[in-house]
Design a protein around this motif. Structure first.
Motif, PDB file in Angstrom:
ATOM      1  N   ALA A 111      -3.003 -15.019 -32.920  1.00  0.00           N
ATOM      2  CA  ALA A 111      -3.271 -13.871 -32.046  1.00  0.00           C
ATOM      3  C   ALA A 111      -2.075 -12.924 -31.974  1.00  0.00           C
ATOM      4  O   ALA A 111      -2.245 -11.728 -31.753  1.00  0.00           O
ATOM      5  CB  ALA A 111      -3.651 -14.351 -30.655  1.00  0.00           C
TER       6      ALA A 111
ATOM      7  N   ASP B 109      -7.105 -15.360 -34.467  1.00  0.00           N
ATOM      8  CA  ASP B 109      -7.688 -16.606 -33.951  1.00  0.00           C
ATOM      9  C   ASP B 109      -8.030 -16.445 -32.477  1.00  0.00           C
ATOM     10  O   ASP B 109      -7.143 -16.395 -31.633  1.00  0.00           O
ATOM     11  CB  ASP B 109      -6.686 -17.760 -34.126  1.00  0.00           C
ATOM     12  N   ALA B 110      -9.318 -16.375 -32.174  1.00  0.00           N
ATOM     13  CA  ALA B 110      -9.755 -16.338 -30.776  1.00  0.00           C
ATOM     14  C   ALA B 110     -10.110 -17.740 -30.287  1.00  0.00           C
ATOM     15  O   ALA B 110      -9.937 -18.058 -29.117  1.00  0.00           O
ATOM     16  CB  ALA B 110     -10.971 -15.422 -30.631  1.00  0.00           C
TER      17      ALA B 110
ATOM     18  N   LEU C 185      -9.116 -19.589 -26.677  1.00  0.00           N
ATOM     19  CA  LEU C 185     -10.304 -19.781 -25.842  1.00  0.00           C
ATOM     20  C   LEU C 185     -10.485 -21.263 -25.490  1.00  0.00           C
ATOM     21  O   LEU C 185     -10.666 -21.619 -24.312  1.00  0.00           O
ATOM     22  CB  LEU C 185     -11.537 -19.247 -26.584  1.00  0.00           C
TER      23      LEU C 185
ATOM     24  N   ALA D  61      -7.838 -22.651 -23.123  1.00  0.00           N
ATOM     25  CA  ALA D  61      -8.071 -22.227 -21.734  1.00  0.00           C
ATOM     26  C   ALA D  61      -9.222 -23.012 -21.120  1.00  0.00           C
ATOM     27  O   ALA D  61      -9.161 -23.424 -19.949  1.00  0.00           O
ATOM     28  CB  ALA D  61      -8.354 -20.726 -21.687  1.00  0.00           C
TER      29      ALA D  61
ATOM     30  N   LEU E  55     -17.391 -11.736 -28.367  1.00  0.00           N
ATOM     31  CA  LEU E  55     -16.657 -12.317 -27.243  1.00  0.00           C
ATOM     32  C   LEU E  55     -16.616 -11.373 -26.045  1.00  0.00           C
ATOM     33  O   LEU E  55     -16.403 -11.810 -24.917  1.00  0.00           O
ATOM     34  CB  LEU E  55     -15.225 -12.611 -27.663  1.00  0.00           C
TER      35      LEU E  55
ATOM     36  N   ALA F 253     -17.173 -12.515 -22.351  1.00  0.00           N
ATOM     37  CA  ALA F 253     -16.179 -12.298 -21.301  1.00  0.00           C
ATOM     38  C   ALA F 253     -16.799 -11.634 -20.067  1.00  0.00           C
ATOM     39  O   ALA F 253     -16.284 -11.772 -18.962  1.00  0.00           O
ATOM     40  CB  ALA F 253     -15.017 -11.454 -21.833  1.00  0.00           C
TER      41      ALA F 253
ATOM     42  N   GLY G  28     -13.887 -22.496 -15.697  1.00  0.00           N
ATOM     43  CA  GLY G  28     -12.876 -21.466 -15.501  1.00  0.00           C
ATOM     44  C   GLY G  28     -13.441 -20.105 -15.159  1.00  0.00           C
ATOM     45  O   GLY G  28     -12.765 -19.084 -15.319  1.00  0.00           O
TER      46      GLY G  28
ATOM     47  N   LEU H 175      -0.159 -15.679 -23.843  1.00  0.00           N
ATOM     48  CA  LEU H 175      -1.582 -15.665 -23.517  1.00  0.00           C
ATOM     49  C   LEU H 175      -2.056 -17.042 -23.049  1.00  0.00           C
ATOM     50  O   LEU H 175      -2.942 -17.149 -22.189  1.00  0.00           O
ATOM     51  CB  LEU H 175      -2.372 -15.209 -24.743  1.00  0.00           C
TER      52      LEU H 175
ATOM     53  N   CYS I  57      -4.833 -17.717 -18.265  1.00  0.00           N
ATOM     54  CA  CYS I  57      -6.176 -17.974 -17.735  1.00  0.00           C
ATOM     55  C   CYS I  57      -6.134 -18.115 -16.207  1.00  0.00           C
ATOM     56  O   CYS I  57      -5.251 -18.774 -15.657  1.00  0.00           O
ATOM     57  CB  CYS I  57      -6.764 -19.235 -18.372  1.00  0.00           C
TER      58      CYS I  57
ATOM     59  N   LEU J 252      -8.970 -13.937 -15.369  1.00  0.00           N
ATOM     60  CA  LEU J 252      -9.313 -14.129 -16.781  1.00  0.00           C
ATOM     61  C   LEU J 252      -9.991 -15.480 -16.996  1.00  0.00           C
ATOM     62  O   LEU J 252      -9.468 -16.524 -16.601  1.00  0.00           O
ATOM     63  CB  LEU J 252      -8.044 -14.021 -17.633  1.00  0.00           C
ATOM     64  N   THR J 253     -11.145 -15.435 -17.636  1.00  0.00           N
ATOM     65  CA  THR J 253     -11.883 -16.651 -17.985  1.00  0.00           C
ATOM     66  C   THR J 253     -11.480 -17.097 -19.391  1.00  0.00           C
ATOM     67  O   THR J 253     -10.847 -16.348 -20.137  1.00  0.00           O
ATOM     68  CB  THR J 253     -13.386 -16.362 -17.976  1.00  0.00           C
ATOM     69  N   PRO J 254     -11.894 -18.311 -19.802  1.00  0.00           N
ATOM     70  CA  PRO J 254     -11.620 -18.721 -21.192  1.00  0.00           C
ATOM     71  C   PRO J 254     -12.163 -17.730 -22.216  1.00  0.00           C
ATOM     72  O   PRO J 254     -11.463 -17.405 -23.185  1.00  0.00           O
ATOM     73  CB  PRO J 254     -12.307 -20.092 -21.275  1.00  0.00           C
ATOM     74  N   ALA J 255     -13.383 -17.206 -22.018  1.00  0.00           N
ATOM     75  CA  ALA J 255     -13.921 -16.231 -22.977  1.00  0.00           C
ATOM     76  C   ALA J 255     -13.058 -14.969 -22.991  1.00  0.00           C
ATOM     77  O   ALA J 255     -12.827 -14.380 -24.054  1.00  0.00           O
ATOM     78  CB  ALA J 255     -15.364 -15.888 -22.635  1.00  0.00           C
ATOM     79  N   ALA J 256     -12.585 -14.549 -21.826  1.00  0.00           N
ATOM     80  CA  ALA J 256     -11.710 -13.375 -21.763  1.00  0.00           C
ATOM     81  C   ALA J 256     -10.398 -13.641 -22.504  1.00  0.00           C
ATOM     82  O   ALA J 256      -9.860 -12.753 -23.175  1.00  0.00           O
ATOM     83  CB  ALA J 256     -11.440 -12.987 -20.309  1.00  0.00           C
ATOM     84  N   ILE J 257      -9.877 -14.851 -22.388  1.00  0.00           N
ATOM     85  CA  ILE J 257      -8.668 -15.218 -23.136  1.00  0.00           C
ATOM     86  C   ILE J 257      -8.932 -15.112 -24.636  1.00  0.00           C
ATOM     87  O   ILE J 257      -8.107 -14.584 -25.403  1.00  0.00           O
ATOM     88  CB  ILE J 257      -8.218 -16.652 -22.752  1.00  0.00           C
ATOM     89  N   GLY J 258     -10.092 -15.597 -25.083  1.00  0.00           N
ATOM     90  CA  GLY J 258     -10.446 -15.470 -26.494  1.00  0.00           C
ATOM     91  C   GLY J 258     -10.527 -14.015 -26.921  1.00  0.00           C
ATOM     92  O   GLY J 258     -10.048 -13.632 -27.994  1.00  0.00           O
ATOM     93  N   LEU J 259     -11.123 -13.186 -26.072  1.00  0.00           N
ATOM     94  CA  LEU J 259     -11.259 -11.763 -26.379  1.00  0.00           C
ATOM     95  C   LEU J 259      -9.891 -11.089 -26.475  1.00  0.00           C
ATOM     96  O   LEU J 259      -9.632 -10.288 -27.382  1.00  0.00           O
ATOM     97  CB  LEU J 259     -12.124 -11.108 -25.301  1.00  0.00           C
TER      98      LEU J 259
ATOM     99  N   ALA K  15      -7.140 -12.553 -27.243  1.00  0.00           N
ATOM    100  CA  ALA K  15      -6.525 -13.057 -28.475  1.00  0.00           C
ATOM    101  C   ALA K  15      -7.033 -12.257 -29.672  1.00  0.00           C
ATOM    102  O   ALA K  15      -6.252 -11.844 -30.543  1.00  0.00           O
ATOM    103  CB  ALA K  15      -6.847 -14.548 -28.650  1.00  0.00           C
TER     104      ALA K  15
END
Lengths: 405, 405
Positions: free
Chosen positions: A188, A199-200, A204, A207, A372, A376, A403, B25, B29, B152-159, B161
């Motif tokens: 990332a 890499d997401a 993800l 977290a 994503l 999100a 989460g 990052l 979360c 921030l949710t896990p999906a938001a963390i992925g986004l 990233a």
């Protein structure tokens, strides 16, 4: 191809709770007791004052004007040195033990103090026990306080503290290794080149693991190279759970199933009748510390997230000793029509909101398992059966994601 | 005396979000962005294959039998070296960029490969875009991805990233000091003597703080001694928030308000019209790092927990930059009758359960604000108005407690 419930049942059957470990109580929240906790004391351990005031006998308050002699003062943490007789009282603080002879506390605001005497004019209406918490009113010695298999809440931590469970025997915090695969993936923190993406999945999943109460161990990236992948997988097999994202389809570059077989991981199943997330791979390997659960998750990030929620989180609960490992079953009302033209059940990202009419599920804008941003905006998923067209107002089964508040 | 909403409004008005800090990052979360995140790339950044197969033009699939020449192979992470012309295709892997001239992917399972040619007999029904995720289908460069003020949710963390936000600017993790007071209190790890009890509030509050996403800093115990209490309080004022349990009533031994005044903490209010938790004290002090919020919570553990949920958690959200700091409003159906004969609104511990008919609230067995066993059986509280008698089936407002699943 297994259904979602069949796949989950196979995962739970292949795993068992980790043996207990003793930890400081401060580290136990969210984990499960390995055996029931039994009360070590009555609670409260003595009849105690619920307010600051004067401890006396309820019978003293029968007449219209009462004057009592204050025979001692009992702060919290002290013990009475004498009993209270007729015409007597003891000044007492909230939380202090009642003296013998007393069965009520007269709140300080109902009294007038003159030197060593207290005047109650008029005396308050009291019954034996007024403003007193009786010994054992909350808990009796030997009663079960908390069952094994329930994750400990903050109140449960307080209750265990009250009964001296520090340290306490709980299932250990699970270590979950995370590996992202694919030649197209860069970290990332780096700019992707042509044909590459960041890499997401790794961030993800780490977290989500932390949000589910486990410890993420990021292993970084492995390209589509057998030796590099094998080395990372062997490293990951030292954890309680290994999550690998990508490389689990049937393509020429999908090396993960073969590498896992070479590393001695026994395949339990590969592929599930679900969208997104069909190519999910699950297996188990034994090492000195017990079995390691291995999940090969699809490379699209929302597929990985769906696989995590439907299968990995229940596995973490099983290893963590939870008595109920299934996702909490929710029923929600769709806010708008939604179709699933595919032949697999769809876990569609939605925004779940509690309201006066119950839980609603609002489908977010979503372009599929690579989207994503849609995920999100969501905090869970609604189950849309295959080949179905649902209308606004229809009820759907749903799950909340880790989460998401 | 302030109502619960008035007290909460006073707390939120007295506090402001902490300045942003840049963190990896992996640590973000549950925290809030300090400014909106804007897309740095189209997502996907190129038209990409959603399946392994053959990239070609949809027009090729018009006749009943089609044979295509495979002109190259495009693994994920590579880039096409040439375009696809009439009668041609490129072997392509999931996630790889489509070559010029191609607008569909024929899944590998619909094809038969003979050396450098692929036979489609019959060709699948395709439309331009079949099995292709178009460039920018999920996100366009410059679009807002995530607003500030949303945890921030896990999906938001992925986004984040995916768009290269590593490190990322978020509100800092809040440090919350916890001090238990009272001469009657001993640490959970020690046996209490006569008239003594173990400290439940400290471990309970530390667990609730961690469950709310902040960092607990346990300060241990202070007896009812002015100098010892003052030293601990001064230590705690270095944190973002200081929680003190016990010693906030009006009794002779309730030293907390006086000590806080001596330490320069400005009182915002003392006492709230609520049960349990009436004597709650709230104030603010300024230091080099910004304001520290100070809560004096009542000594009974369920009073402390109620005060935490109604007031401290919203304060943590405010300091943490959440746009919505209020407890999530829930509406639940009582499973049995319950009365509140008192003159204050009662937050009654209940077991909240999602079901097909919505959220239900089951009152747990509960002996009052000293009864942690009842609270440990609960996962939230129902609001029972003063001097009211509710029946089974009545709707109540409710809140969920932190760390209760």
């Amino acid at each position: 191809m297994l259904s979602v419930p069949e796949a989950r049942a196979a995962i739970l059957a292949a795993l068992a709770p980790r043996p207990a470990t003793r930890v400081p109580l401060a580290e136990a929240c969210g984990r499960c007791l390995s055996e029931p906790a039994v009360a070590t004391v009555d609670s409260p351990p003595f009849a105690k004052a619920k307010m600051d005031g004067y401890a006396t006998n309820a019978a003293e308050c029968g007449s219209s004007h009462v004057t009592l002699t204050v025979v001692e003062e009992i702060p919290a943490g002290a013990v009475p040195t004498r009993s209270v007789g007729p015409g007597e009282c003891a000044k007492i603080m909230t939380g202090a033990p009642l003296p013998d002879g007393a069965d009520v506390v007269i709140p300080v605001e109902c009294s007038e103090r003159i030197v060593d005497r207290v005047s109650l004019s008029p005396p308050p209406a009291v019954r034996p026990g007024s403003c007193v918490m009786a010994r054992g009113a909350a808990v009796r010695w030997g009663e079960t306080l908390i069952a094994a298999g329930e994750p400990l809440t903050p109140a449960a931590i307080g209750l265990l503290a009250e009964h001296g469970f520090d340290p306490v025997a709980v299932t250990p915090k699970l270590r979950v290794a995370v590996l992202s695969t694919g030649d197209e993936v860069v970290p990332a923190s780096l700019p992707p080149g042509p044909g590459q993406i960041r890499d997401a999945n790794g961030p993800l999943l780490c977290a989500a693991i932390a949000a589910a109460g486990a410890l993420p161990l990021p292993l970084g990236l492995a390209g589509d190279d057998r030796d590099a992948l094998t080395a990372k997988v062997r490293d990951g097999l030292n954890a309680d759970v290994l999550l690998i994202s990508g490389g689990v389809s049937m393509g020429d570059y999908d090396l993960v199933p073969g590498v896992l077989a070479d590393c001695g991981v026994r395949r339990v199943f590969h592929k599930i009748n679900v969208k997104p997330g069909k190519p999910l791979w699950f297996g188990v390997t034994e090492n000195d510390r017990g079995p390691t659960a291995v999940f090969g998750l699809p490379g699209n990030p929302v597929s990985s997230l769906t696989g995590f929620e439907l299968f990995v989180r229940p596995a973490l609960r099983r290893l963590g000793g939870w008595s109920d490992c299934e996702p909490a079953p929710l029923s929600a009302t769709l806010t708008e029509a939604i179709a699933n033209r595919g032949d697999r059940p769809l876990y569609r990202p939605v925004r779940l909101t509690d309201g006066p009419a119950g839980l609603s599920a609002e489908p977010v804008r979503w372009a599929g398992s690579g989207d994503l941003r849609g995920a999100a905006d969501a905090n869970g998923a609604a189950l849309i059966p295959s080949e179905s067209q649902l209308a606004a107002g229809d009820r759907v089964d749903a799950i909340r994601w880790a989460g998401c508040g």
